[in-house]
Enzyme design. Structure first.
Site, mmCIF file in Angstrom:
data_model
loop_
_atom_site.group_PDB
_atom_site.id
_atom_site.type_symbol
_atom_site.label_atom_id
_atom_site.label_comp_id
_atom_site.label_asym_id
_atom_site.label_seq_id
_atom_site.Cartn_x
_atom_site.Cartn_y
_atom_site.Cartn_z
ATOM 1 N N GLU A 102 9.199 -9.266 12.616
ATOM 2 C CA GLU A 102 8.807 -9.103 13.910
ATOM 3 C C GLU A 102 7.185 -9.250 13.828
ATOM 4 O O GLU A 102 6.481 -10.069 14.375
ATOM 5 C CB GLU A 102 9.192 -8.340 14.912
ATOM 6 C CG GLU A 102 8.517 -8.184 16.259
ATOM 7 C CD GLU A 102 8.801 -7.169 17.146
ATOM 8 O OE1 GLU A 102 8.278 -7.009 18.256
ATOM 9 O OE2 GLU A 102 9.730 -6.264 16.772
ATOM 10 N N TYR B 257 2.577 10.486 -0.801
ATOM 11 C CA TYR B 257 3.717 10.006 0.447
ATOM 12 C C TYR B 257 5.049 10.575 -0.352
ATOM 13 O O TYR B 257 5.617 10.184 -1.495
ATOM 14 C CB TYR B 257 3.698 8.607 0.620
ATOM 15 C CG TYR B 257 2.543 8.021 1.096
ATOM 16 C CD1 TYR B 257 1.512 8.624 1.936
ATOM 17 C CD2 TYR B 257 2.341 6.501 1.169
ATOM 18 C CE1 TYR B 257 0.374 8.190 2.461
ATOM 19 C CE2 TYR B 257 1.433 6.120 1.794
ATOM 20 C CZ TYR B 257 0.296 6.902 2.404
ATOM 21 O OH TYR B 257 -0.829 6.215 3.075
ATOM 22 N N ALA C 16 -0.233 2.001 16.999
ATOM 23 C CA ALA C 16 -0.363 3.487 17.308
ATOM 24 C C ALA C 16 0.907 3.968 17.221
ATOM 25 O O ALA C 16 1.575 4.464 18.222
ATOM 26 C CB ALA C 16 -1.019 3.375 18.886
ATOM 27 N N GLY D 159 4.517 -0.592 8.757
ATOM 28 C CA GLY D 159 5.730 -0.247 8.026
ATOM 29 C C GLY D 159 7.036 -0.533 8.535
ATOM 30 O O GLY D 159 6.832 -1.149 9.691
ATOM 31 N N SER E 57 -1.690 2.042 11.213
ATOM 32 C CA SER E 57 -1.339 2.312 12.564
ATOM 33 C C SER E 57 -1.660 1.367 13.403
ATOM 34 O O SER E 57 -2.216 1.830 14.632
ATOM 35 C CB SER E 57 -1.670 3.715 13.044
ATOM 36 O OG SER E 57 -0.939 4.261 14.202
ATOM 37 N N ASP F 70 0.669 -1.265 -0.031
ATOM 38 C CA ASP F 70 -0.069 -0.033 -0.017
ATOM 39 C C ASP F 70 1.027 1.295 0.028
ATOM 40 O O ASP F 70 1.802 1.324 0.772
ATOM 41 C CB ASP F 70 -1.026 0.025 0.994
ATOM 42 C CG ASP F 70 -1.688 1.197 1.328
ATOM 43 O OD1 ASP F 70 -2.802 1.433 0.586
ATOM 44 O OD2 ASP F 70 -1.406 2.075 1.941
ATOM 45 N N LYS G 161 8.098 0.653 23.783
ATOM 46 C CA LYS G 161 9.598 1.135 23.807
ATOM 47 C C LYS G 161 9.522 2.696 24.498
ATOM 48 O O LYS G 161 10.624 2.898 24.891
ATOM 49 C CB LYS G 161 10.109 1.352 22.444
ATOM 50 C CG LYS G 161 9.374 2.115 21.240
ATOM 51 C CD LYS G 161 10.029 2.002 19.826
ATOM 52 C CE LYS G 161 9.272 2.927 18.825
ATOM 53 N NZ LYS G 161 9.884 2.602 17.487
ATOM 54 N N SER H 49 -10.563 5.867 2.152
ATOM 55 C CA SER H 49 -9.699 5.856 3.430
ATOM 56 C C SER H 49 -10.382 6.902 4.203
ATOM 57 O O SER H 49 -10.527 8.057 4.090
ATOM 58 C CB SER H 49 -8.402 6.050 3.152
ATOM 59 O OG SER H 49 -7.477 6.318 4.258
ATOM 60 N N ARG I 1 10.687 6.860 16.251
ATOM 61 C CA ARG I 1 9.803 7.879 15.485
ATOM 62 C C ARG I 1 9.446 9.103 16.211
ATOM 63 O O ARG I 1 9.356 10.178 15.611
ATOM 64 C CB ARG I 1 8.501 7.169 15.205
ATOM 65 C CG ARG I 1 7.319 7.832 14.404
ATOM 66 C CD ARG I 1 6.338 7.154 13.998
ATOM 67 N NE ARG I 1 7.013 6.157 12.583
ATOM 68 C CZ ARG I 1 6.221 5.310 11.927
ATOM 69 N NH1 ARG I 1 5.017 5.158 12.157
ATOM 70 N NH2 ARG I 1 6.899 4.638 11.041
#
Length: 332
Positions: free
Chosen positions: A293, A54, A208, A284, A205, A49, A215, A151, A227
């Protein structure tokens, strides 16, 4: 990898999809982006996607170069249109001119003759819905897209668009909303409407923006390279979750994740996939190991007791207001 039908359509997609919103063409170098895409392919992901907006159109180009030697029939490539991609007053929105020009530009960057799914990135309050849907129908009839989706549309917007799509005899099969154990605004209105209409959710997401990975710890400095410290990588998106009350409750999920043999990130991705209206969760990555993972969440079933435990812990900090669906706002 496990696979699901997208809504009630005949299109089968991988239940973990790979998205390149905040990474490719901006946050990470192209060789790292290609390594992540290779990891996704190696893990069995077939659904990719992206969107024309982007990284100012660069993300589509990166994805196109990375996938150009793959068997096209074995992939599902999705992109989107709505947000500005140029300086002109018609370089945005869901008017016919922008849609028809944007699909051609997206196909050129993606190095493909068609996309499997072409999505309206937001609802356009300034353009008649009839014009938008007629343009999308022409894109499908031209063979440049096989299916259409949207979306962040509201339940009423989905119903109106679906009605027009049926009249035009084109398949509107999906919605791409934000959805996670912390952000559940689609559950009360959008999901029931989608189940009624045969529309599947491709959710973004699911962790989230990293807040559900554990982390980020209450009272602790932000991890270097995360991030939350990268203005180009979505720091503003994760900032809303970096409250001590949220982070403390996320840490309390660790024993539940451990009991299921999952990391917190895997638990978060698996959680969204328990919703039968969710066809895929978009992940992502900036490193291949993140792909590896998160893909481990595919095919995981969380039992009722575990789901209740998650709800009990997170309930005070969960956002459920359907009015926060982006389609309610006129600026997207």
């Amino acid at each position: 990898m496990e696979f699901r039908r997208l809504g009630r359509s005949g299109l089968t997609i991988s239940e973990i999809a790979y998205g390149n919103w905040l990474t490719h063409g901006s946050q990470v170098a192209e060789d790292a982006a290609v390594a992540c895409i290779r990891a996704a392919l190696d893990a069995g992901i077939t659904t990719f996607d992206t969107a024309d907006v982007y990284a100012e159109t660069r993300a589509e180009a990166v994805l196109g170069r990375a996938l150009r030697n793959e068997r096209r029939e074995s992939l599902e490539v999705f992109t989107k249109v709505y947000f500005p991609t140029g300086p002109g007053h018609n370089d945005r929105g869901l008017g016919r001119k922008h849609i028809m020009e944007s699909i051609d530009n997206s196909l050129r960057r993606l190095q493909t003759e068609y996309v499997d799914l072409y999505q309206a990135h937001r609802y356009d309050h300034s353009t008649p819905l009839e014009e938008t849907m007629e343009a999308f129908a022409d894109v499908v009839r031209s063979g440049k897209a096989l299916y259409i989706g949207v979306s962040e549309w509201t339940a009423d917007q989905l119903r109106a668009a679906h009605g027009l799509a049926r009249e035009l005899r084109v398949p509107l099969i999906s919605n791409q909303p934000q959805y996670s154990a912390l952000w559940r605004v689609i559950e009360s209105d959008v999901v029931p409407a989608s189940e009624e209409l045969g529309i599947g959710q491709i959710v973004w997401s699911p962790i989230a923006q990293g807040a559900l990975t554990g982390k980020y710890r209450p009272g602790a400095p932000l991890p270097a390279g995360s991030r939350a410290t990268d203005d180009k990588g979505g720091a503003n998106m994760v900032a809303g979750w970096l409250r001590d009350d949220v982070l403390e409750r996320v840490q309390r999920l660790r024993p539940l994740a451990d009991s299921a043999g999952l990391s917190l990130a895997q638990l978060a991705v698996a959680w969204v996939l328990q919703n039968s209206n969710v066809s895929a969760a978009i992940i992502g990555a900036s490193r291949p190991e993140q792909v590896t993972e998160n893909v481990a969440a595919a095919g995981v079933t969380l039992d009722a007791e575990l789901l209740k435990g998650i709800d009990d812990i997170l309930d005070p900090v969960v956002e459920r207001d359907p009015g926060l669906t982006a389609g309610h706002t006129k600026n997207g």
